[in-house]
Design a protein around this motif. Structure first.
Motif, PDB file in Angstrom:
ATOM      1  N   UNK A  74       0.835  -1.209   0.000  1.00 58.37           N
ATOM      2  CA  UNK A  74       0.000   0.000   0.000  1.00 58.37           C
ATOM      3  C   UNK A  74       0.865   1.253   0.000  1.00 58.37           C
ATOM      4  N   UNK A  75       1.949   1.228   0.746  1.00 56.66           N
ATOM      5  CA  UNK A  75       2.855   2.386   0.781  1.00 56.66           C
ATOM      6  C   UNK A  75       3.422   2.669  -0.604  1.00 56.66           C
ATOM      7  N   UNK A  76       3.809   1.597  -1.310  1.00 50.68           N
ATOM      8  CA  UNK A  76       4.363   1.765  -2.658  1.00 50.68           C
ATOM      9  C   UNK A  76       3.307   2.322  -3.608  1.00 50.68           C
ATOM     10  N   UNK A  77       2.086   1.815  -3.493  1.00 46.50           N
ATOM     11  CA  UNK A  77       0.992   2.310  -4.323  1.00 46.50           C
ATOM     12  C   UNK A  77       0.751   3.797  -4.067  1.00 46.50           C
ATOM     13  N   UNK A  78       0.751   4.200  -2.809  1.00 47.65           N
ATOM     14  CA  UNK A  78       0.538   5.610  -2.469  1.00 47.65           C
ATOM     15  C   UNK A  78       1.644   6.497  -3.022  1.00 47.65           C
ATOM     16  N   UNK A  79       2.888   6.006  -2.936  1.00 46.58           N
ATOM     17  CA  UNK A  79       4.016   6.790  -3.431  1.00 46.58           C
ATOM     18  C   UNK A  79       3.950   6.989  -4.940  1.00 46.58           C
TER      19      UNK A  79
ATOM     20  N   UNK B 167      -7.298  -1.171   5.776  1.00 46.50           N
ATOM     21  CA  UNK B 167      -8.607  -1.379   5.166  1.00 46.50           C
ATOM     22  C   UNK B 167      -8.844  -2.865   4.922  1.00 46.50           C
ATOM     23  N   UNK B 168      -9.964  -3.380   5.411  1.00 51.90           N
ATOM     24  CA  UNK B 168     -10.243  -4.804   5.319  1.00 51.90           C
ATOM     25  C   UNK B 168     -10.272  -5.337   3.901  1.00 51.90           C
ATOM     26  N   UNK B 169     -10.914  -4.608   2.983  1.00 54.30           N
ATOM     27  CA  UNK B 169     -11.014  -5.071   1.596  1.00 54.30           C
ATOM     28  C   UNK B 169      -9.642  -5.097   0.931  1.00 54.30           C
ATOM     29  N   UNK B 170      -8.836  -4.081   1.226  1.00 56.15           N
ATOM     30  CA  UNK B 170      -7.491  -4.019   0.646  1.00 56.15           C
ATOM     31  C   UNK B 170      -6.644  -5.189   1.124  1.00 56.15           C
ATOM     32  N   UNK B 171      -6.683  -5.466   2.421  1.00 57.54           N
ATOM     33  CA  UNK B 171      -5.910  -6.578   2.978  1.00 57.54           C
ATOM     34  C   UNK B 171      -6.375  -7.912   2.390  1.00 57.54           C
ATOM     35  N   UNK B 172      -7.678  -8.044   2.200  1.00 58.22           N
ATOM     36  CA  UNK B 172      -8.222  -9.286   1.663  1.00 58.22           C
ATOM     37  C   UNK B 172      -7.753  -9.514   0.228  1.00 58.22           C
TER      38      UNK B 172
END
Length: 231
Positions: free
Chosen positions: A141-146, A156-161
């Motif tokens: 997620x950090x890489x995606x945000x960057x 976020x539950x959906x993201x982790x899933x």
């Protein structure tokens, strides 16, 4: 043998054993015991089983090989697992394993301290908890945000899933980064498609097709070039 172990193949664990040596260690010790009861390889009066870490990991697929290696190392340090090498060729370093049942018997009477006590989870939750421990959700997620200048939350539950689902399919951190890179190049500057740079799109069912997407072949036109040295 020992009343701390059972004579069945399913990945089960006795609570008293898990409390003494740790949940992961108890599961692996039970799995080794299961194969030893087959008495396929008897050497010096002991039953032995041999497997590579990869082969052990295939039996407990919700753990990584590195986790499997750490668990076996702990069991060896506790003196519960004895290792040997009875391979035909010296170059073959596949380890052979047996259980020190005398040492295990001592646990029933004395008990041993576990340097890092682990909470006991219900058997049905073992797969979920161990998988979550190994999956670098926050890093993805950090890489995606960057790359997309976003603020998605790793909790976020959906993201982790979604990330966990792709991880269980065999994809790893480098694959996630590659998909993020490819689709960022495609969509970031596009007024319509940039909104799809989100976890539910990138890490969904099309993840593998995004990963294997071939770069678009750019067509060059005469007007794209400047020939400053022409007279």
């Amino acid at each position: 043998m020992s009343k701390l172990l059972i004579e069945e193949q399913p990945l089960m664990v006795i609570k008293s054993l898990a409390l003494k040596i740790g949940l992961n260690e108890a599961i692996v010790l039970q799995q080794v015991h299961y194969w030893l009861t087959k008495k396929t390889h008897m050497i010096d009066g002991r039953s032995w089983v041999y497997n590579t870490y990869k082969e052990w990991q295939e039996q407990i697929p919700f753990w990584s090989q590195s986790t499997m290696k750490r668990v076996f190392k702990t069991l060896e340090e506790l003196g519960l697992i004895i290792t040997g090498n009875f391979n035909k060729f010296k170059m073959d370093q596949t380890k052979w394993y047996t259980i020190d049942y005398e040492k295990l018997k001592e646990l029933e009477i004395e008990g041993i301290s576990n340097p890092e006590p682990k909470p006991l989870a219900e058997p049905a939750l073992v797969e979920e908890s161990e998988a979550a421990e190994e999956i670098p959700v926050a890093e993805v997620v950090k890489y995606l945000n960057e790359k997309t200048f976003s603020t998605f939350k790793s909790g976020n539950g959906k993201t982790r899933k979604l990330i966990s689902a792709r991880w269980k399919e065999g994809f790893r951190l480098a694959d996630f980064k590659k998909v993020i890179d490819k689709k960022t190049d495609d969509w970031l500057d596009h007024p319509k498609w940039s909104r799809y740079l989100r976890p539910q799109t990138l890490f969904g069912t099309k993840f593998e097709s995004y990963l294997n997407q071939k770069p678009a072949r750019k067509r060059f036109w005469e007007g794209d070039f400047r020939f400053d040295d022409e007279t």
